[in-house]
Design a protein around this motif. Structure first.
Motif, short mmCIF file in Angstrom:
data_model
loop_
_atom_site.label_atom_id
_atom_site.label_comp_id
_atom_site.label_asym_id
_atom_site.label_seq_id
_atom_site.Cartn_x
_atom_site.Cartn_y
_atom_site.Cartn_z
N GLU A 80 0.82 -1.21 0.00
CA GLU A 80 0.00 0.00 0.00
C GLU A 80 0.86 1.26 0.00
OE1 GLU A 80 -2.44 -0.70 3.44
OE2 GLU A 80 -3.98 -1.72 2.28
N LYS A 81 1.97 1.22 0.75
CA LYS A 81 2.84 2.40 0.82
C LYS A 81 3.59 2.64 -0.49
CE LYS A 81 3.85 2.35 5.76
NZ LYS A 81 4.89 2.11 6.77
N THR A 82 3.96 1.57 -1.19
CA THR A 82 4.83 1.71 -2.35
C THR A 82 4.10 1.65 -3.69
OG1 THR A 82 5.32 -0.65 -2.33
CG2 THR A 82 6.83 0.81 -1.12
N SER A 83 2.82 1.26 -3.68
CA SER A 83 2.11 1.16 -4.97
C SER A 83 2.01 2.53 -5.62
CB SER A 83 0.73 0.54 -4.78
OG SER A 83 -0.07 1.37 -3.99
N GLY A 84 2.18 2.55 -6.91
CA GLY A 84 2.10 3.79 -7.66
C GLY A 84 3.40 4.57 -7.70
N LEU A 85 4.47 4.03 -7.11
CA LEU A 85 5.74 4.74 -7.11
C LEU A 85 6.59 4.43 -8.34
CD1 LEU A 85 6.79 4.42 -3.35
CD2 LEU A 85 5.68 6.34 -4.49
N GLY A 86 6.22 3.39 -9.08
CA GLY A 86 6.99 3.02 -10.26
C GLY A 86 6.79 4.03 -11.39
N LYS A 87 7.76 4.08 -12.29
CA LYS A 87 7.68 5.00 -13.42
C LYS A 87 7.66 4.18 -14.71
CE LYS A 87 10.08 8.61 -10.96
NZ LYS A 87 11.23 9.48 -10.87
N PRO A 88 6.58 4.29 -15.50
CA PRO A 88 6.52 3.53 -16.75
C PRO A 88 7.57 4.02 -17.74
CG PRO A 88 4.68 5.04 -16.61
CD PRO A 88 5.42 5.13 -15.30
N GLU A 89 7.92 3.15 -18.69
CA GLU A 89 8.88 3.54 -19.72
C GLU A 89 8.34 4.74 -20.50
OE1 GLU A 89 10.03 0.29 -22.23
OE2 GLU A 89 10.00 -1.10 -20.55
N ALA A 90 9.23 5.64 -20.88
CA ALA A 90 8.82 6.85 -21.60
C ALA A 90 8.13 6.47 -22.91
CB ALA A 90 10.04 7.71 -21.88
N GLY A 91 6.98 7.06 -23.17
CA GLY A 91 6.28 6.85 -24.41
C GLY A 91 5.39 5.62 -24.45
N TRP A 92 5.45 4.76 -23.45
CA TRP A 92 4.63 3.55 -23.47
C TRP A 92 3.27 3.83 -22.89
CZ3 TRP A 92 2.06 0.37 -20.01
CH2 TRP A 92 1.63 -0.85 -20.53
N LYS A 93 2.24 3.37 -23.56
CA LYS A 93 0.88 3.49 -23.05
C LYS A 93 0.24 2.11 -23.12
CE LYS A 93 -0.44 8.17 -23.41
NZ LYS A 93 -1.56 8.82 -22.85
N TRP A 94 -0.54 1.84 -22.13
CA TRP A 94 -1.25 0.56 -22.05
C TRP A 94 -2.31 0.52 -23.13
CZ3 TRP A 94 -6.21 -1.17 -20.65
CH2 TRP A 94 -6.28 -2.49 -20.25
N ASN A 95 -2.38 -0.60 -23.89
CA ASN A 95 -3.33 -0.72 -24.98
C ASN A 95 -3.95 -2.11 -24.91
OD1 ASN A 95 -4.40 -1.47 -27.59
ND2 ASN A 95 -3.43 0.38 -28.39
N ARG A 96 -5.23 -2.15 -24.58
CA ARG A 96 -5.93 -3.43 -24.40
C ARG A 96 -5.88 -4.30 -25.66
NH1 ARG A 96 -9.85 -4.93 -20.75
NH2 ARG A 96 -10.08 -2.79 -20.08
N ASP A 97 -6.08 -3.72 -26.82
CA ASP A 97 -6.09 -4.49 -28.07
C ASP A 97 -4.74 -5.16 -28.34
OD1 ASP A 97 -8.75 -3.88 -28.55
OD2 ASP A 97 -8.24 -2.04 -29.64
N GLU A 98 -3.64 -4.41 -28.12
CA GLU A 98 -2.31 -4.98 -28.34
C GLU A 98 -2.03 -6.13 -27.38
OE1 GLU A 98 0.68 -1.98 -28.16
OE2 GLU A 98 -0.16 -0.84 -29.83
#
Length: 89
Positions: free
Chosen positions: A58-76
């Motif tokens: 709970e304390k650490t969730s959301g602290l990660g940084k996604p790779e630059a330019g990457w977006k989650w895409n359900r279809d892919e």
């Protein structure tokens, strides 16, 4: 603050044949009956560790940084999943 470990000796009433059979099986794993009982007790009280793990998450969730330019895409992701090998039942 100091932490002290205190060893407690416990006397158990267990059938002798049961102990011998357990020793034979545990010998294959390189464990003693004492180790097996200790691990079992640690497993029983392991719920404390679970609570600590949840608190850490709970304390650490959301602290990660996604790779630059990457977006989650359900279809892919779905297309990629279709490429996985399937086990026939």
């Amino acid at each position: 603050m100091r932490t002290y470990t205190v060893v407690v000796n416990i006397t158990l009433s267990i059938d002798e044949q049961l102990v011998e059979r357990a020793r034979e099986k545990l010998r294959a794993t390189g464990k003693t009956i004492n180790q097996e009982i200790r691990e079992h007790l640690e497993h029983i009280v392991g719920d404390d560790d679970l609570e600590r793990d949840i608190e850490f998450l709970e304390k650490t969730s959301g602290l990660g940084k996604p790779e630059a330019g990457w977006k989650w895409n359900r279809d892919e992701i779905y297309e990629e999943r279709l490429k996985w090998p399937r086990n026939s039942v």
